[in-house]
Scaffold this motif. Structure first.
Motif, short mmCIF file in Angstrom:
data_model
loop_
_atom_site.label_atom_id
_atom_site.label_comp_id
_atom_site.label_asym_id
_atom_site.label_seq_id
_atom_site.Cartn_x
_atom_site.Cartn_y
_atom_site.Cartn_z
N THR A 187 0.84 -1.19 0.00
CA THR A 187 0.00 0.00 0.00
C THR A 187 0.88 1.25 0.00
O THR A 187 2.11 1.16 0.08
N ARG A 189 1.18 3.22 2.39
CA ARG A 189 1.76 3.40 3.71
C ARG A 189 2.71 2.26 4.09
O ARG A 189 3.40 2.34 5.11
N ARG A 192 0.30 -4.49 3.96
CA ARG A 192 -0.92 -4.89 4.66
C ARG A 192 -1.17 -6.37 4.39
O ARG A 192 -1.19 -6.81 3.24
N GLU A 208 -5.18 -9.05 11.05
CA GLU A 208 -4.85 -8.05 10.04
C GLU A 208 -3.68 -7.22 10.55
O GLU A 208 -3.75 -6.65 11.65
N ASP A 210 -0.64 -4.29 9.65
CA ASP A 210 -0.04 -3.23 8.85
C ASP A 210 1.38 -3.02 9.35
O ASP A 210 1.61 -2.93 10.57
#
Length: 232
Positions: A187, A189, A192, A208, A210
């Protein structure tokens, strides 16, 4: 098992890229001792009454602790970064299979790793029990962090976990062969990933994660100190 326990499974990409090094490889002794300690801890938790063997163990463990303290580095900080010294503790590679050398982490096995997905298997022994016969939720969270970051590191792009969200859908049983799978995307950022823990087609838990994406250059092998006397 015909295949070496710590070698990539059939069809798996190399999960230890030669261009990357996240610390030193654990000693073979460390792996064997870790597995034995995990089994012993499970047996201790299962005893109905006090046993004379445990008394003998306690005395022997104290002696072993004294001997290993003399052999260990005096500085317990990890040997990492530009100001590292030979007196510091060698940092073991936690990117791949931390449960193989540290009984505080669960053991797992990847069957396939690809750029956008991965899958594998895991069985949680008695030492990770929370509710009766079930895996402690905190252990499941550690498991997802381990396997997802293992997947990232195997692909040569990884970084610190920014957030981890765990959703517990069904109780996760101990001593049961379970499957896990991961999907992954890059992504704006960072990275993910979404993981699932599955039993017989039923999703038990999802995670999940990040993380900050770091390039190969940012994960330079030179930052991790070698073992003393090893100038490879």
């Amino acid at each position: 098992m015909a295949q070496d326990e710590h070698s990539p499974a059939a069809g798996i990409i190399d999960d230890r890229p030669t261009a990357l090094r996240f610390g030193e490889e654990p000693l073979a002794q460390t792996r064997e001792a870790s597995a034995a300690l995990r089994r012993l801890a499970g047996l201790l938790m299962s005893l109905e009454h006090e046993h004379p063997t445990v008394d003998a163990m306690i005395g022997q463990l104290a002696s072993w602790e004294d001997e290993l303290t003399l052999a260990a580095p005096r500085d317990p900080r990890p040997r990492f970064g530009p100001e590292q010294t030979a007196e510091q503790r060698v940092y073991l590679d936690h990117a791949f299979d931390p449960g193989s050398f540290n009984p505080n982490f669960p053991e797992y096995r990847f069957e396939r790793i690809e750029s956008e997905s991965a899958r594998g298997t895991v069985t949680f022994p008695v030492v990770y029990e929370g509710p009766p016969g079930l895996v402690h939720g905190g252990v499941i969270a550690s498991f997802f962090d381990c396997v997802i970051q293992h997947h990232n590191c195997a692909l040569g792009s990884a970084g610190k976990t920014r957030s981890l969200t765990i959703t517990y859908r069904r109780p996760t049983p101990l001593l049961t062969d379970l499957d896990f799978d991961i999907t992954r995307e890059v992504t704006d950022r960072g990275l993910r990933s979404a993981g699932r823990l599955v039993r017989d087609g039923q999703v038990l838990c999802t995670g999940e994660l990040d993380s900050v994406a770091m390039s190969t250059e940012q994960l330079a092998a030179r930052a991790f100190g070698r073992r003393r006397g090893d100038d490879r």
